[in-house]
Write a protein that holds these residues in place. Structure first.
Motif, short mmCIF file in Angstrom:
data_model
loop_
_atom_site.label_atom_id
_atom_site.label_comp_id
_atom_site.label_asym_id
_atom_site.label_seq_id
_atom_site.Cartn_x
_atom_site.Cartn_y
_atom_site.Cartn_z
N ILE A 204 0.87 -1.20 -0.01
CA ILE A 204 -0.05 -0.23 -0.18
C ILE A 204 0.92 1.15 0.07
N ALA A 205 0.70 2.07 -1.12
CA ALA A 205 1.42 3.18 -1.18
C ALA A 205 0.82 4.50 -1.12
N GLU A 206 1.30 5.47 -0.82
CA GLU A 206 0.97 6.86 -0.91
C GLU A 206 1.77 7.93 -1.39
N GLY A 207 1.33 8.93 -2.22
CA GLY A 207 2.07 9.85 -2.80
C GLY A 207 2.70 11.01 -1.76
N PHE A 208 3.97 11.21 -1.84
CA PHE A 208 4.68 11.96 -1.06
C PHE A 208 5.46 13.07 -1.86
N VAL A 209 5.51 14.51 -1.44
CA VAL A 209 6.43 15.16 -2.21
C VAL A 209 7.79 15.03 -1.61
N THR A 210 8.57 15.25 -2.70
CA THR A 210 10.17 14.63 -2.41
C THR A 210 11.10 16.03 -2.64
N SER A 211 12.18 16.07 -2.06
CA SER A 211 13.19 17.13 -2.17
C SER A 211 14.39 16.76 -3.11
N GLU A 212 13.96 15.53 -3.74
CA GLU A 212 15.12 14.84 -4.58
C GLU A 212 15.02 15.82 -6.02
N ALA A 213 16.13 16.05 -6.34
CA ALA A 213 16.06 16.60 -7.79
C ALA A 213 16.01 15.79 -8.87
N GLN A 214 16.38 14.45 -8.87
CA GLN A 214 16.26 13.31 -9.70
C GLN A 214 15.06 12.35 -9.07
N GLN A 215 14.44 11.92 -10.08
CA GLN A 215 13.16 10.71 -9.53
C GLN A 215 14.07 9.68 -9.03
N PRO A 216 13.44 9.35 -7.83
CA PRO A 216 14.16 8.19 -7.24
C PRO A 216 13.74 6.74 -7.99
N GLU A 217 14.52 5.86 -7.72
CA GLU A 217 14.13 4.61 -8.40
C GLU A 217 13.46 3.62 -7.53
N GLU A 218 12.81 2.76 -8.17
CA GLU A 218 12.16 1.77 -7.32
C GLU A 218 12.85 0.96 -6.27
N GLY A 219 12.33 0.87 -5.19
CA GLY A 219 13.06 0.14 -4.10
C GLY A 219 14.17 1.21 -3.20
N ASP A 220 14.06 2.39 -3.51
CA ASP A 220 15.06 3.46 -2.85
C ASP A 220 14.26 3.61 -1.55
N ILE A 221 15.13 3.64 -0.37
CA ILE A 221 14.50 3.82 0.87
C ILE A 221 14.48 5.48 1.20
N MET A 222 13.33 5.74 1.71
CA MET A 222 12.87 7.32 1.90
C MET A 222 12.64 7.66 3.25
N VAL A 223 13.26 8.82 3.59
CA VAL A 223 13.10 9.52 5.03
C VAL A 223 12.72 10.72 4.76
N LEU A 224 12.21 11.20 5.92
CA LEU A 224 11.91 12.55 6.18
C LEU A 224 12.95 13.40 6.25
N ASP A 225 12.92 14.80 5.35
CA ASP A 225 13.84 15.84 5.60
C ASP A 225 13.19 17.14 6.67
N ARG A 226 13.98 17.74 6.84
CA ARG A 226 13.52 18.98 7.86
C ARG A 226 12.26 19.67 7.43
N ASP A 227 11.85 19.75 6.05
CA ASP A 227 10.75 20.35 5.48
C ASP A 227 9.61 19.67 5.58
N GLY A 228 9.69 18.33 6.06
CA GLY A 228 8.48 17.37 5.92
C GLY A 228 8.45 16.88 4.58
N ARG A 229 9.29 16.94 3.59
CA ARG A 229 9.33 16.06 2.57
C ARG A 229 10.04 14.86 2.52
#
Length: 149
Positions: free
Chosen positions: A22-47
């Motif tokens: 089950i997935a949900e859309g999150f706004v990212t601070s990454e400049a490049q689109q992440p790859e499938e399987g990348d582990i994601m964490v919160l940054d200081r701005d909530g992205r």
């Protein structure tokens, strides 16, 4: 990759099943689109951002989730227009895991390790997933894990 099935149940719900997460859309601070399987964490701005050394675990990038909330299935368009990526929050996904000294067995609890990789849970670390496949000692391998809610 995944198998697609459309279905209608007794309540009239229609869905499409690709994978087991089950997935949900999150706004990212990454400049490049992440790859499938990348582990994601919160940054200081909530992205969300790709896990490198530190951060609070959110989930794993999943471009073919079983259920997707908060965004469309047009990943490229969502990333380009809204900076959104689909993040698996629970269920089964593939992710990089490091076996460490002892290796990993199916059922072992996993924690964040470093540079987009999980490892066997160590004292003081949060359990973020359960290994569904073994990993040999000192091996870095992409395996199926069960994300914890």
């Amino acid at each position: 990759g995944g198998t697609t099935r459309a279905y209608v149940n007794d309540y009239g719900l229609v869905g499409a099943v690709y994978n087991s997460d089950i997935a949900e859309g999150f706004v990212t601070s990454e400049a490049q689109q992440p790859e499938e399987g990348d582990i994601m964490v919160l940054d200081r701005d909530g992205r969300v951002k790709k896990f490198r050394k530190t951060g609070r675990f959110v989930g794993v990038v999943s471009y073919r989730p079983g259920l997707l909330l908060g965004m469309t299935h047009n990943w490229q368009d969502e990333f380009e227009k809204n900076r959104k990526v689909p993040i698996a929050l629970v269920g089964q996904v593939r992710v990089w895991v490091y076996g460490g000294r002892l290796g990993i067995q199916a059922g072992d609890p996993l924690s964040l390790w470093k540079d987009n990789t999980l490892c066997r849970k160590t004292l003081g670390k949060e359990i973020v997933a359960i290994a569904m496949e073994p990993v040999k000692p000192r091996e870095r391998k992409r395996i199926l894990v069960l994300l914890r809610p």
